[in-house]
Motif scaffolding. Structure first.
Motif, PDB file in Angstrom:
ATOM      1  N   LEU A   1       0.830  -1.217   0.000  1.00 27.03           N
ATOM      2  CA  LEU A   1       0.000   0.000   0.000  1.00 27.03           C
ATOM      3  C   LEU A   1       0.860   1.260   0.000  1.00 27.03           C
ATOM      4  CD1 LEU A   1      -2.994  -0.901   2.336  1.00 27.03           C
ATOM      5  CD2 LEU A   1      -3.036  -0.522  -0.137  1.00 27.03           C
ATOM      6  N   ASN A   2       2.046   1.185   0.594  1.00 25.89           N
ATOM      7  CA  ASN A   2       2.960   2.328   0.530  1.00 25.89           C
ATOM      8  C   ASN A   2       3.399   2.591  -0.900  1.00 25.89           C
ATOM      9  OD1 ASN A   2       2.978   3.066   3.239  1.00 25.89           O
ATOM     10  ND2 ASN A   2       4.616   1.627   3.735  1.00 25.89           N
ATOM     11  N   GLU A   3       3.618   1.524  -1.650  1.00 24.46           N
ATOM     12  CA  GLU A   3       4.071   1.672  -3.033  1.00 24.46           C
ATOM     13  C   GLU A   3       2.910   1.838  -4.012  1.00 24.46           C
ATOM     14  OE1 GLU A   3       7.281  -0.210  -6.091  1.00 24.46           O
ATOM     15  OE2 GLU A   3       7.387  -0.603  -3.950  1.00 24.46           O
ATOM     16  N   PHE A   4       1.805   1.178  -3.736  1.00 26.16           N
ATOM     17  CA  PHE A   4       0.630   1.204  -4.614  1.00 26.16           C
ATOM     18  C   PHE A   4      -0.588   1.621  -3.781  1.00 26.16           C
ATOM     19  CE2 PHE A   4       3.440  -2.279  -6.040  1.00 26.16           C
ATOM     20  CZ  PHE A   4       3.804  -1.790  -7.291  1.00 26.16           C
ATOM     21  N   PRO A   5      -0.751   2.901  -3.489  1.00 23.03           N
ATOM     22  CA  PRO A   5      -1.803   3.352  -2.567  1.00 23.03           C
ATOM     23  C   PRO A   5      -3.234   3.089  -3.037  1.00 23.03           C
ATOM     24  CG  PRO A   5      -0.650   5.212  -3.549  1.00 23.03           C
ATOM     25  CD  PRO A   5       0.076   3.984  -3.975  1.00 23.03           C
ATOM     26  N   ASN A   6      -3.441   2.856  -4.318  1.00 24.71           N
ATOM     27  CA  ASN A   6      -4.785   2.583  -4.831  1.00 24.71           C
ATOM     28  C   ASN A   6      -5.117   1.089  -4.864  1.00 24.71           C
ATOM     29  OD1 ASN A   6      -5.375   5.320  -5.246  1.00 24.71           O
ATOM     30  ND2 ASN A   6      -4.298   5.275  -7.205  1.00 24.71           N
ATOM     31  N   LEU A   7      -4.207   0.271  -4.403  1.00 24.92           N
ATOM     32  CA  LEU A   7      -4.408  -1.172  -4.389  1.00 24.92           C
ATOM     33  C   LEU A   7      -5.514  -1.530  -3.401  1.00 24.92           C
ATOM     34  CD1 LEU A   7      -3.166  -3.883  -5.467  1.00 24.92           C
ATOM     35  CD2 LEU A   7      -1.756  -3.876  -3.405  1.00 24.92           C
ATOM     36  N   LYS A   8      -6.525  -2.253  -3.878  1.00 28.95           N
ATOM     37  CA  LYS A   8      -7.559  -2.763  -2.976  1.00 28.95           C
ATOM     38  C   LYS A   8      -7.006  -3.994  -2.270  1.00 28.95           C
ATOM     39  CE  LYS A   8     -11.647  -3.413  -4.662  1.00 28.95           C
ATOM     40  NZ  LYS A   8     -12.825  -3.645  -5.513  1.00 28.95           N
ATOM     41  N   VAL A   9      -7.448  -4.207  -1.042  1.00 26.29           N
ATOM     42  CA  VAL A   9      -6.922  -5.301  -0.233  1.00 26.29           C
ATOM     43  C   VAL A   9      -8.060  -6.087   0.387  1.00 26.29           C
ATOM     44  CG1 VAL A   9      -5.602  -5.845   1.846  1.00 26.29           C
ATOM     45  CG2 VAL A   9      -4.788  -4.079   0.288  1.00 26.29           C
ATOM     46  N   LEU A  10      -7.912  -7.402   0.374  1.00 27.83           N
ATOM     47  CA  LEU A  10      -8.791  -8.286   1.120  1.00 27.83           C
ATOM     48  C   LEU A  10      -7.898  -9.277   1.854  1.00 27.83           C
ATOM     49  CD1 LEU A  10     -11.622  -9.271   1.877  1.00 27.83           C
ATOM     50  CD2 LEU A  10     -11.566 -10.726  -0.156  1.00 27.83           C
ATOM     51  N   LEU A  11      -8.038  -9.304   3.167  1.00 28.51           N
ATOM     52  CA  LEU A  11      -7.268 -10.215   4.013  1.00 28.51           C
ATOM     53  C   LEU A  11      -8.150 -11.376   4.451  1.00 28.51           C
ATOM     54  CD1 LEU A  11      -5.742  -7.431   6.212  1.00 28.51           C
ATOM     55  CD2 LEU A  11      -4.385  -8.989   4.842  1.00 28.51           C
ATOM     56  N   ALA A  12      -7.584 -12.564   4.452  1.00 31.06           N
ATOM     57  CA  ALA A  12      -8.291 -13.739   4.953  1.00 31.06           C
ATOM     58  C   ALA A  12      -7.689 -14.106   6.305  1.00 31.06           C
ATOM     59  CB  ALA A  12      -8.154 -14.907   3.985  1.00 31.06           C
ATOM     60  N   SER A  13      -8.564 -14.500   7.239  1.00 30.29           N
ATOM     61  CA  SER A  13      -8.071 -14.841   8.565  1.00 30.29           C
ATOM     62  C   SER A  13      -8.909 -15.944   9.201  1.00 30.29           C
ATOM     63  CB  SER A  13      -8.100 -13.610   9.474  1.00 30.29           C
ATOM     64  OG  SER A  13      -7.686 -13.962  10.779  1.00 30.29           O
ATOM     65  N   GLY A  14      -8.219 -16.861   9.833  1.00 31.33           N
ATOM     66  CA  GLY A  14      -8.877 -17.864  10.644  1.00 31.33           C
ATOM     67  C   GLY A  14      -8.868 -17.467  12.103  1.00 31.33           C
ATOM     68  N   ILE A  15      -8.284 -16.304  12.405  1.00 33.00           N
ATOM     69  CA  ILE A  15      -8.223 -15.791  13.776  1.00 33.00           C
ATOM     70  C   ILE A  15      -9.592 -15.225  14.126  1.00 33.00           C
ATOM     71  CG2 ILE A  15      -7.130 -14.118  15.306  1.00 33.00           C
ATOM     72  CD1 ILE A  15      -4.742 -14.113  13.332  1.00 33.00           C
ATOM     73  N   PRO A  16     -10.166 -15.622  15.239  1.00 35.85           N
ATOM     74  CA  PRO A  16     -11.476 -15.066  15.614  1.00 35.85           C
ATOM     75  C   PRO A  16     -11.435 -13.541  15.663  1.00 35.85           C
ATOM     76  CG  PRO A  16     -10.859 -16.849  17.088  1.00 35.85           C
ATOM     77  CD  PRO A  16      -9.665 -16.569  16.221  1.00 35.85           C
ATOM     78  N   LYS A  17     -12.531 -12.909  15.238  1.00 34.38           N
ATOM     79  CA  LYS A  17     -12.600 -11.451  15.192  1.00 34.38           C
ATOM     80  C   LYS A  17     -12.258 -10.808  16.530  1.00 34.38           C
ATOM     81  CE  LYS A  17     -15.825 -11.028  11.410  1.00 34.38           C
ATOM     82  NZ  LYS A  17     -17.110 -10.569  10.940  1.00 34.38           N
ATOM     83  N   GLU A  18     -12.623 -11.462  17.608  1.00 34.06           N
ATOM     84  CA  GLU A  18     -12.366 -10.901  18.931  1.00 34.06           C
ATOM     85  C   GLU A  18     -10.866 -10.766  19.210  1.00 34.06           C
ATOM     86  OE1 GLU A  18     -14.265 -14.022  18.749  1.00 34.06           O
ATOM     87  OE2 GLU A  18     -15.902 -12.695  18.194  1.00 34.06           O
ATOM     88  N   LEU A  19     -10.055 -11.593  18.571  1.00 31.67           N
ATOM     89  CA  LEU A  19      -8.618 -11.576  18.822  1.00 31.67           C
ATOM     90  C   LEU A  19      -7.855 -10.703  17.828  1.00 31.67           C
ATOM     91  CD1 LEU A  19      -8.012 -15.356  19.617  1.00 31.67           C
ATOM     92  CD2 LEU A  19      -8.354 -13.469  21.217  1.00 31.67           C
ATOM     93  N   GLN A  20      -8.523 -10.239  16.794  1.00 29.91           N
ATOM     94  CA  GLN A  20      -7.857  -9.419  15.801  1.00 29.91           C
ATOM     95  C   GLN A  20      -7.637  -8.019  16.359  1.00 29.91           C
ATOM     96  OE1 GLN A  20     -10.352  -9.666  12.368  1.00 29.91           O
ATOM     97  NE2 GLN A  20      -9.971 -11.838  12.108  1.00 29.91           N
ATOM     98  N   LYS A  21      -6.472  -7.481  16.103  1.00 33.55           N
ATOM     99  CA  LYS A  21      -6.137  -6.162  16.615  1.00 33.55           C
ATOM    100  C   LYS A  21      -6.751  -5.081  15.735  1.00 33.55           C
ATOM    101  CE  LYS A  21      -1.861  -7.905  18.481  1.00 33.55           C
ATOM    102  NZ  LYS A  21      -0.426  -7.895  18.410  1.00 33.55           N
TER     103      LYS A  21
END
Length: 107
Positions: A63-83
């Protein structure tokens, strides 16, 4: 994702949905692809990623290099534990359904 079978399934789903897919097995390969293929507009990555950096650092760097890049992150970490660091990006919770994935990608 770190699992080859999941990568292949995602590649098939996204290709059928008219996405051009570049598959990376680790963060190092993802960085190479992102810098070689200049027409990429979406980065879909797991938070837990093999290679020299994890998915969060990959997103931050790109994102620092390509600020218009859309991002989707996948996580198996429960939402409650995500920072709170994920608030700028969209997270799709594993396991996810194909329809949910496509909806998030099209946002």
């Amino acid at each position: 994702d770190n699992e080859e079978s999941i990568l292949e399934l995602l590649e098939a789903i996204l290709s059928i949905s008219s996405y051009k897919v570049f598959k990376a097995k680790n963060s190092n390969q993802a960085i190479e692809i992102l810098h070689k293929e200049k027409d990429i507009n979406l980065l879909f990555t797991d938070i837990i990623l093999s290679g020299s950096i994890d998915g969060i650092k990959l997103v931050e760097n790109e994102l620092n290099e390509f600020p218009n890049l859309k991002v989707l992150l996948a996580s198996g970490i429960p939402k409650e534990l995500q920072k709170n660091q994920f608030h700028k990006n969209v997270i799709i919770q594993k396991p996810y359904r194909t329809a949910e994935l496509i909806k998030q990608l099209n946002r």
